[in-house]
Design an enzyme around this catalytic site. Sequence first.
Site, mmCIF file in Angstrom:
data_model
loop_
_atom_site.group_PDB
_atom_site.id
_atom_site.type_symbol
_atom_site.label_atom_id
_atom_site.label_comp_id
_atom_site.label_asym_id
_atom_site.label_seq_id
_atom_site.Cartn_x
_atom_site.Cartn_y
_atom_site.Cartn_z
ATOM 1 N N ARG A 85 9.484 42.360 52.916
ATOM 2 C CA ARG A 85 9.054 43.219 51.813
ATOM 3 C C ARG A 85 9.700 42.787 50.507
ATOM 4 O O ARG A 85 10.859 42.389 50.485
ATOM 5 C CB ARG A 85 9.428 44.669 52.103
ATOM 6 C CG ARG A 85 9.071 45.647 50.988
ATOM 7 C CD ARG A 85 9.603 47.036 51.284
ATOM 8 N NE ARG A 85 9.356 47.951 50.180
ATOM 9 C CZ ARG A 85 9.854 49.179 50.099
ATOM 10 N NH1 ARG A 85 10.644 49.624 51.064
ATOM 11 N NH2 ARG A 85 9.575 49.951 49.061
ATOM 12 N N PRO A 108 13.704 42.466 54.551
ATOM 13 C CA PRO A 108 12.950 41.505 55.368
ATOM 14 C C PRO A 108 11.476 41.892 55.463
ATOM 15 O O PRO A 108 11.131 43.000 55.858
ATOM 16 C CB PRO A 108 13.650 41.587 56.724
ATOM 17 C CG PRO A 108 15.064 41.942 56.387
ATOM 18 C CD PRO A 108 14.947 42.895 55.222
ATOM 19 N N PHE A 137 13.348 45.965 45.649
ATOM 20 C CA PHE A 137 13.048 46.454 46.996
ATOM 21 C C PHE A 137 12.988 45.309 48.004
ATOM 22 O O PHE A 137 12.093 45.254 48.853
ATOM 23 C CB PHE A 137 11.739 47.241 47.008
ATOM 24 C CG PHE A 137 11.820 48.554 46.297
ATOM 25 C CD1 PHE A 137 12.625 49.573 46.774
ATOM 26 C CD2 PHE A 137 11.081 48.768 45.134
ATOM 27 C CE1 PHE A 137 12.701 50.794 46.110
ATOM 28 C CE2 PHE A 137 11.150 49.983 44.465
ATOM 29 C CZ PHE A 137 11.962 51.001 44.956
ATOM 30 N N CYS A 175 30.518 49.605 34.368
ATOM 31 C CA CYS A 175 29.609 49.996 33.294
ATOM 32 C C CYS A 175 29.688 48.994 32.158
ATOM 33 O O CYS A 175 30.762 48.685 31.674
ATOM 34 C CB CYS A 175 29.953 51.386 32.783
ATOM 35 S SG CYS A 175 28.897 51.931 31.434
#
Length: 278
Positions: A265, A263, A260, A121
């Site tokens: 995309r 492969p 996202f 964090c």
Amino acid sequence: MKKTQQKEIKNVTNITGVRQIELWRRDDLQHPRIDEVAEEVPVALVYNGISHVVMMASPKDLEYFALGFSLSEGIIESPRDIFGMDVVPSCNGLEVQIELSSRRFMGLKERRRALAGRTGCGVCGVEQLNDIGKPVQPLPFTQAFDLNKLDDALRHLNDFQPVGQLTGCTHAAAWMLPSGELVGGHEDVGRHVALDKLLGRRSQEGESWQQGAVLVSSRASYEMVQKSAMCGVEILFAVSAATTLAVEVAERCNLTLVGFCKPGRATVYTHPQRLIHN
């Protein structure tokens, strides 16, 4: 503080990051077995004798983490601002004792905050909401990246996660050349820490942030975007999604943010002019 050479520090942190423990499988609760689990330890960054932050991290490559964190948080401007570094055991974890230049230490004291982090964090314990964002200089547009080269890099990202392959418990951050080749990467139980390790290592080695991109196995939070931009990274690829604040920060500082990534995309959130797809 004793000044320590980089190779000596590496010997201190030559830890696998894996521990074997006894556990039980769902289909056989009567018979325990031994399996590997990723280590997670408190790591305190101590500047000129004053503890600045405690992060939960994998206990390896901590010299790169300390350098990358110092750069990406704006504590230093270059590796030359650090005169010495020691990694030492403490009562409950590890300490990275860092000797800063007087000028940078004075600046740190003016904006000092005490953090007690969850895993990786980067904002826990800031004193007020206004302390979250850091001013980042707008990045230049110096390169073009062919998205067709991304697929091969995605297939090899796991190569930089030996602990993750054993435990399923780490994130990775790697540097990707325009050819799609991954030429260096780090893993950690914390995604921010993995990124800081990569940023620290490339900065220590004097590598350029142009002609390439960062690829991370995690989501793209605003901290990931801000840390990348603070070090001059122009393109950040993330396997998972981006947050709204990450998109806002990326837009403001001219960073090309892509999420996202699988492969075949990819979703481009900001500044697509750096990307090519034929």
